[in-house]
Design a protein around this motif. Structure first.
Motif, mmCIF file in Angstrom:
data_model
loop_
_atom_site.group_PDB
_atom_site.id
_atom_site.type_symbol
_atom_site.label_atom_id
_atom_site.label_comp_id
_atom_site.label_asym_id
_atom_site.label_seq_id
_atom_site.Cartn_x
_atom_site.Cartn_y
_atom_site.Cartn_z
ATOM 1 N N MET A 10 0.848 -1.209 0.000
ATOM 2 C CA MET A 10 0.000 0.000 0.000
ATOM 3 C C MET A 10 0.874 1.245 0.000
ATOM 4 O O MET A 10 2.004 1.212 0.459
ATOM 5 N N ASN A 11 0.306 2.346 -0.506
ATOM 6 C CA ASN A 11 1.041 3.594 -0.551
ATOM 7 C C ASN A 11 1.224 4.165 0.851
ATOM 8 O O ASN A 11 0.303 4.203 1.660
ATOM 9 N N TYR A 12 2.440 4.633 1.119
ATOM 10 C CA TYR A 12 2.796 5.089 2.466
ATOM 11 C C TYR A 12 1.975 6.301 2.897
ATOM 12 O O TYR A 12 1.483 6.379 4.032
ATOM 13 N N ILE A 13 1.806 7.263 2.002
ATOM 14 C CA ILE A 13 1.046 8.463 2.319
ATOM 15 C C ILE A 13 -0.409 8.123 2.635
ATOM 16 O O ILE A 13 -1.000 8.649 3.586
ATOM 17 N N ILE A 14 -0.990 7.214 1.879
ATOM 18 C CA ILE A 14 -2.375 6.816 2.109
ATOM 19 C C ILE A 14 -2.520 6.106 3.450
ATOM 20 O O ILE A 14 -3.499 6.323 4.188
ATOM 21 N N GLU A 15 -1.558 5.265 3.796
ATOM 22 C CA GLU A 15 -1.609 4.578 5.094
ATOM 23 C C GLU A 15 -1.674 5.590 6.240
ATOM 24 O O GLU A 15 -2.482 5.454 7.171
ATOM 25 N N ILE A 16 -0.812 6.608 6.175
ATOM 26 C CA ILE A 16 -0.778 7.625 7.224
ATOM 27 C C ILE A 16 -2.052 8.456 7.213
ATOM 28 O O ILE A 16 -2.627 8.771 8.268
ATOM 29 N N LEU A 17 -2.536 8.789 6.034
ATOM 30 C CA LEU A 17 -3.723 9.621 5.914
ATOM 31 C C LEU A 17 -4.957 8.912 6.466
ATOM 32 O O LEU A 17 -5.800 9.529 7.139
ATOM 33 N N VAL A 18 -5.075 7.619 6.204
ATOM 34 C CA VAL A 18 -6.204 6.847 6.738
ATOM 35 C C VAL A 18 -6.140 6.805 8.265
ATOM 36 O O VAL A 18 -7.162 6.952 8.953
ATOM 37 N N PHE A 19 -4.945 6.626 8.816
ATOM 38 C CA PHE A 19 -4.768 6.648 10.268
ATOM 39 C C PHE A 19 -5.241 7.977 10.850
ATOM 40 O O PHE A 19 -5.997 8.020 11.833
ATOM 41 N N LEU A 20 -4.832 9.100 10.243
ATOM 42 C CA LEU A 20 -5.221 10.415 10.737
ATOM 43 C C LEU A 20 -6.717 10.673 10.530
ATOM 44 O O LEU A 20 -7.361 11.317 11.375
ATOM 45 N N PHE A 21 -7.257 10.191 9.428
ATOM 46 C CA PHE A 21 -8.688 10.318 9.154
ATOM 47 C C PHE A 21 -9.497 9.723 10.303
ATOM 48 O O PHE A 21 -10.411 10.362 10.843
ATOM 49 N N VAL A 22 -9.154 8.511 10.692
ATOM 50 C CA VAL A 22 -9.888 7.810 11.747
ATOM 51 C C VAL A 22 -9.763 8.532 13.084
ATOM 52 O O VAL A 22 -10.762 8.791 13.767
ATOM 53 N N PHE A 23 -8.536 8.892 13.452
ATOM 54 C CA PHE A 23 -8.329 9.500 14.764
ATOM 55 C C PHE A 23 -8.838 10.943 14.821
ATOM 56 O O PHE A 23 -9.178 11.435 15.903
ATOM 57 N N SER A 24 -8.907 11.623 13.676
ATOM 58 C CA SER A 24 -9.432 12.995 13.685
ATOM 59 C C SER A 24 -10.906 13.015 14.068
ATOM 60 O O SER A 24 -11.403 14.016 14.612
ATOM 61 N N LEU A 25 -11.614 11.933 13.804
ATOM 62 C CA LEU A 25 -13.035 11.863 14.152
ATOM 63 C C LEU A 25 -13.252 11.925 15.656
ATOM 64 O O LEU A 25 -14.321 12.345 16.117
ATOM 65 N N VAL A 74 -17.625 18.648 4.098
ATOM 66 C CA VAL A 74 -17.001 18.848 2.785
ATOM 67 C C VAL A 74 -15.531 18.450 2.824
ATOM 68 O O VAL A 74 -15.015 17.821 1.890
ATOM 69 N N ILE A 75 -14.832 18.809 3.907
ATOM 70 C CA ILE A 75 -13.418 18.450 4.036
ATOM 71 C C ILE A 75 -13.244 16.933 4.059
ATOM 72 O O ILE A 75 -12.365 16.381 3.379
ATOM 73 N N TYR A 76 -14.089 16.245 4.802
ATOM 74 C CA TYR A 76 -13.982 14.786 4.862
ATOM 75 C C TYR A 76 -14.330 14.146 3.517
ATOM 76 O O TYR A 76 -13.686 13.166 3.098
ATOM 77 N N LEU A 77 -15.334 14.691 2.839
ATOM 78 C CA LEU A 77 -15.664 14.174 1.507
ATOM 79 C C LEU A 77 -14.515 14.413 0.538
ATOM 80 O O LEU A 77 -14.191 13.543 -0.292
ATOM 81 N N TYR A 78 -13.907 15.598 0.635
ATOM 82 C CA TYR A 78 -12.748 15.895 -0.197
ATOM 83 C C TYR A 78 -11.619 14.904 0.090
ATOM 84 O O TYR A 78 -10.958 14.409 -0.836
ATOM 85 N N SER A 79 -11.380 14.616 1.374
ATOM 86 C CA SER A 79 -10.290 13.699 1.739
ATOM 87 C C SER A 79 -10.555 12.293 1.224
ATOM 88 O O SER A 79 -9.624 11.612 0.780
ATOM 89 N N ILE A 80 -11.812 11.863 1.274
ATOM 90 C CA ILE A 80 -12.159 10.539 0.740
ATOM 91 C C ILE A 80 -11.905 10.488 -0.756
ATOM 92 O O ILE A 80 -11.339 9.523 -1.286
ATOM 93 N N ASN A 81 -12.316 11.543 -1.450
ATOM 94 C CA ASN A 81 -12.070 11.619 -2.892
ATOM 95 C C ASN A 81 -10.574 11.671 -3.192
ATOM 96 O O ASN A 81 -10.097 11.054 -4.155
ATOM 97 N N PHE A 82 -9.819 12.415 -2.355
ATOM 98 C CA PHE A 82 -8.369 12.498 -2.535
ATOM 99 C C PHE A 82 -7.726 11.122 -2.335
ATOM 100 O O PHE A 82 -6.873 10.707 -3.135
ATOM 101 N N ILE A 83 -8.115 10.433 -1.266
ATOM 102 C CA ILE A 83 -7.556 9.099 -0.994
ATOM 103 C C ILE A 83 -7.865 8.149 -2.143
ATOM 104 O O ILE A 83 -6.995 7.394 -2.596
ATOM 105 N N ARG A 84 -9.086 8.207 -2.614
ATOM 106 C CA ARG A 84 -9.483 7.340 -3.732
ATOM 107 C C ARG A 84 -8.671 7.658 -4.985
ATOM 108 O O ARG A 84 -8.088 6.758 -5.611
ATOM 109 N N GLY A 85 -8.612 8.945 -5.351
ATOM 110 C CA GLY A 85 -7.895 9.333 -6.562
ATOM 111 C C GLY A 85 -6.404 9.075 -6.465
ATOM 112 O O GLY A 85 -5.777 8.610 -7.429
ATOM 113 N N TYR A 86 -5.832 9.376 -5.306
ATOM 114 C CA TYR A 86 -4.397 9.180 -5.117
ATOM 115 C C TYR A 86 -4.043 7.700 -5.177
ATOM 116 O O TYR A 86 -3.031 7.315 -5.773
#
Length: 392
Positions: free
Chosen positions: A1-16, A333-345
């Motif tokens: 898996m991509n390293y940036i995505i791994e970190i971003l998913v971790f932060l996504f979850v904990f930011s909630l 909107v920010i979370y939707l943007y991040s989901i779209n970013f994670i998907r596209g990236y």
């Protein structure tokens, strides 16, 4: 898996947790400390990772000690700034490895971020998430500019504390690490003029209107003509022209900027902390002017992004009930943007045959030798630059 995505998913979850446990301040504090330390750890353990090692590893391997660099004036280089060369030569003098060099850069940057985010009144983990979402390239790949941004942040704190000599020292160091800092400090000095202007709601309305206009104007030719007459070196000119040639009017992040400016219009009357306002307004001006030039804006935005994040969060959270649905919608909107970013990236990285973004950490040394990792990742980086960079 991509390293940036791994970190971003971790932060996504904990930011909630910032929103789930909003009332539990003590728990929130512990979660933030945990998340900050884990993020620091995850960034620090990257090992000969990313496309930029194609430039940085040969430079470090060929670096002489600091005495040789001074004697032979080896700090004069057409591509690399003298501050970065001095930095590497000092570390090389003490036998510091390339990986430990990247760890040190990470520690310097995260200390600067810690100083900025300690001004936050709430939503600390969400702030970390935003920082990595919008600036992951700087944090993971861009070593020279990461240092330049760090010392810019230190210089701003020195200026705010009226320690002007320290400010000057940090400013010089920042400029010596990356040429982009020159333009940022020019902007910073202009921003100091703003503090003598009475700031009210009309400033933010003007920024919002200007941003909408800039979405529509063809700015590429105008900027190229201006840049071409600047009294700068050929290497700096080539770098700038490279950045301004990468233009896009319609970007998914446009909605984030639009919400940001619109929210500032709504909340500007509630702003109590005027200390950072002049700096943030000038950062908004950068966004307005350079929006279409996304590659250049991403470079310049890195210097101001931590301040924008803490300033916006602090002022949007001053009143829980005022326009609360706008704030909630902005977060969605920010979370939707991040989901779209994670998907596209993720899709974009899967299409790269070089696999340049595939995770590599110091723990890979448990089953691969240092030489095997370096050869593999350098080949990935070379393939990326030769075949995939800017190629559709």
């Amino acid at each position: 898996m991509n390293y940036i995505i791994e970190i971003l998913v971790f932060l996504f979850v904990f930011s909630l947790t910032d929103f789930v446990f909003y009332e539990k301040k003590r728990l929130h504090k512990y979660i933030y400390r945990f998340t900050f330390c884990v993020l620091l750890f995850l960034v620090a353990i990257k090992y000969y990772y990313g496309p930029d090692i194609a430039l940085y590893v040969p430079l470090y391997d060929g670096m002489q000690d600091v005495f040789f660099v001074i004697k032979e004036k080896a700090y004069i280089d057409e591509y690399f700034e003298p501050g970065y060369i001095f930095f590497l030569s000092i570390l090389k003098t003490f036998g510091i490895s390339f990986w430990m060099t990247t760890v040190l850069i990470t520690l310097i940057y995260f200390y600067a971020i810690y100083k900025v985010f300690q001004n936050l009144k709430s939503f600390h983990v969400f702030a970390l998430f935003l920082l990595f979402l919008f600036d992951s390239n700087l944090i993971i790949y861009e070593y020279r500019q990461c240092l330049a941004v760090s010392f810019f942040l230190f210089s701003v704190f020195a200026y705010m504390d009226r320690k002007y000599f320290s400010f000057l020292v940090f400013a010089i160091i920042s400029i010596l690490f990356h040429k982009s800092a020159v333009f940022v400090f020019i902007g910073f000095f202009l921003a100091t003029i703003i503090k003598y202007i009475q700031i009210n709601n009309r400033i933010y309305v003007l920024l919002l209107i200007s941003y909408v206009i800039m979405l529509l104007l063809p700015l590429k030719d105008i900027i190229q003509d201006i840049v071409s007459i600047l009294p700068i070196s050929n290497s700096a000119l080539s770098s700038i022209l490279h950045h301004v040639n990468l233009v896009s009017r319609f970007q998914s992040i446009a909605i984030i900027y639009l919400f940001l400016f619109f929210s500032m219009v709504l909340y500007s009357d509630s702003i109590k902390d005027k200390k950072w306002q002049m700096l943030v307004i000038f950062a908004f001006i950068f966004i307005v002017v350079f929006y279409q030039f996304y590659f250049m804006l991403n470079r310049l935005r890195s210097y101001f992004l931590p301040f924008i994040i803490f300033f916006a969060i602090n002022n949007f959270s001053l009143s829980i009930n005022k326009y609360k649905y706008i704030k909630q919608l902005f977060v969605v909107v920010i979370y939707l943007y991040s989901i779209n970013f994670i998907r596209g990236y993720t899709i974009g990285q899967l299409e790269l045959k070089s696999e340049v973004g595939k995770s590599t950490t110091i723990f890979d040394r448990l089953y691969l030798s240092k030489e095997e990792i370096i050869n593999r990742n350098m080949n990935r980086a070379s393939l990326y630059w030769d075949k995939e960079y800017l190629n559709p």
